[in-house]
Motif scaffolding. Structure first.
Motif, PDB file in Angstrom:
ATOM      1  N   LYS A  49      -8.216 -18.137  26.806  1.00  0.00           N
ATOM      2  CA  LYS A  49      -7.865 -18.920  27.987  1.00  0.00           C
ATOM      3  C   LYS A  49      -6.423 -19.391  27.915  1.00  0.00           C
ATOM      4  N   TYR A  50      -5.942 -19.617  26.691  1.00  0.00           N
ATOM      5  CA  TYR A  50      -4.660 -20.286  26.523  1.00  0.00           C
ATOM      6  C   TYR A  50      -3.655 -19.372  25.854  1.00  0.00           C
ATOM      7  N   TYR A  67      -9.287 -34.569  19.580  1.00  0.00           N
ATOM      8  CA  TYR A  67      -9.731 -34.710  20.963  1.00  0.00           C
ATOM      9  C   TYR A  67     -10.970 -35.599  21.068  1.00  0.00           C
ATOM     10  N   ILE A 109     -12.724 -14.809  23.423  1.00  0.00           N
ATOM     11  CA  ILE A 109     -12.447 -15.557  24.653  1.00  0.00           C
ATOM     12  C   ILE A 109     -10.997 -16.002  24.579  1.00  0.00           C
ATOM     13  N   ARG A 157      -7.815 -21.252  12.607  1.00  0.00           N
ATOM     14  CA  ARG A 157      -8.475 -22.525  12.861  1.00  0.00           C
ATOM     15  C   ARG A 157      -9.992 -22.316  12.845  1.00  0.00           C
TER      16      ARG A 157
END
Ligand code: PLP
Ligand code: SF4
Length: 324
Positions: free
Chosen positions: A98-99, A272, A96, A180
């Motif tokens: 997205k960034y 976060y 995936i 990560r």
């Protein structure tokens, strides 16, 4: 055999293990009300987490995270199967993106627990037999990716052999300089983290290594998580934590401040604090934005800046997590 000693798949076995005295305690009996004995997203809890619950100052905060409730069946407007736009961002079965510069790998479908508020509780997981090859092929043609994030499911649920294959496949790509791992196992199955230790110890020589744990409450941290974190830190891992803001679990300034302090005492910095992703069946955990902001304002008054997590929400289609 291994399984029955380390995880509970039946609520009744889990409650038997906690024992009668425990279940008749008033606060706990409230948490036990309204159970759904046959949830669509099945019950799963580790024995380690059951022990944490038994020893917790506030057992209900932990129980709420794992006990299936009938409330999950409620249909609520705006709560959907794919709240964070995973499907449109899927580059293959297991990648995936997205960034910019970062890709997230669905390493496996399994977790050490099934969190009732999980944002991927309706994700169409399928077992991907050749994750390592798929990731490697994709990285061959995407040399702009410099950080690979192993997520899931929980990447540390992979067998040590499969986990090594995946990491080795990534390491063959010199464009990837950071690795990560997103994991809840330090508080769910610390034993399984240690299974991978030989590899985890070698990795900081090859990558910039970051482990982002998922811990929502100070009572989830114990001497075993401290050992896991201490060993990783000693080998050169950067340790961060993400939490989800959850009604009835941690929507309280004292609870959040205690979590930050306990994380720090184990060598982990808060990263976060996520506003809940609107997956079907999680609406009862929602904390509204004004309350969330005021909780952050409260803890900012009592903590050093580096122990205040960034309050964010994921919005499908945006180029980063969004500050709330
Ligand atoms: C959250 C997420 C990341 C990581 O975002 P950071 O802000 O770098 O922590 C990367 N990829 C996907 C798909 C994500 O959902
Ligand atoms: S550990 Fe993460 S992915 Fe797994 S059930 Fe919990 S929230 Fe979902």
């Amino acid at each position: 055999m291994e399984n029955s000693r380390t995880v509970f798949t039946q609520i009744s076995d889990f409650l038997d293990y906690l024992g009668n005295d425990f279940a008749t305690n008033f606060a706990i009996s409230k948490a036990l009300a309204d159970l759904d004995p046959t949830p669509k997203f099945p019950f799963l809890c580790s024995r380690h987490y059951a022990d944490l619950i038994r020893n917790a100052a506030d057992p209900t905060a932990l129980l709420q995270q794992i006990l299936p409730k009938k409330e999950e069946l409620k249909k609520v407007d705006g709560f959907v199967d794919d709240p964070v736009g995973d499907e449109p961002a899927r580059k293959s079965d297991c990648v995936i993106q997205k960034y910019d510069g970062r890709a997230l790998i669905i390493s496996t479908a399994t977790c050490g627990v099934r969190c009732r508020f999980c944002f991927r509780k309706n994700f169409p997981f399928q077992d991907i037999p050749d994750v390592a090859r798929q990731v490697s092929d994709w990285l061959d043609t995407h040399t702009d990716i410099w950080e690979v994030i192993l997520s899931g499911g929980d990447p540390l649920m992979l067998s040590p052999g499969k986990f090594r294959d995946l990491v080795e496949a990534i390491a063959m790509h010199p464009s990837v300089t950071a690795l990560r791992i997103h994991t809840r196992l330090p508080v769910m199955r610390p034993d399984l983290v240690m299974q991978h230790f030989e590899l985890l110890r070698e990795l900081p020589a090859r990558f910039n290594c970051v482990l982002v744990s998922h811990v929502n409450h100070a009572d989830e941290l114990d001497p075993e998580s401290a050992t896991v974190f201490a060993q990783l830190r000693y080998c050169g891992w950067t340790l961060l934590n993400q939490s989800v803001l959850l009604k009835g679990v941690n929507n309280n300034a004292e609870t959040l401040a205690a979590l930050s302090k306990k994380l720090f005492s184990q060598g982990v910095l808060p990263y976060y604090l996520h506003q809940l992703d609107h997956a079907n069946g999680v609406a009862h955990f929602e904390v509204n934005d004004p309350e969330a902001r005021s909780l952050i304002a409260e803890i900012r008054k009592v903590l050093p800046g580096y122990l205040v997590p960034r309050l964010v929400r994921e919005i499908a289609g945006e180029k980063s997590k969004m500050p709330v």
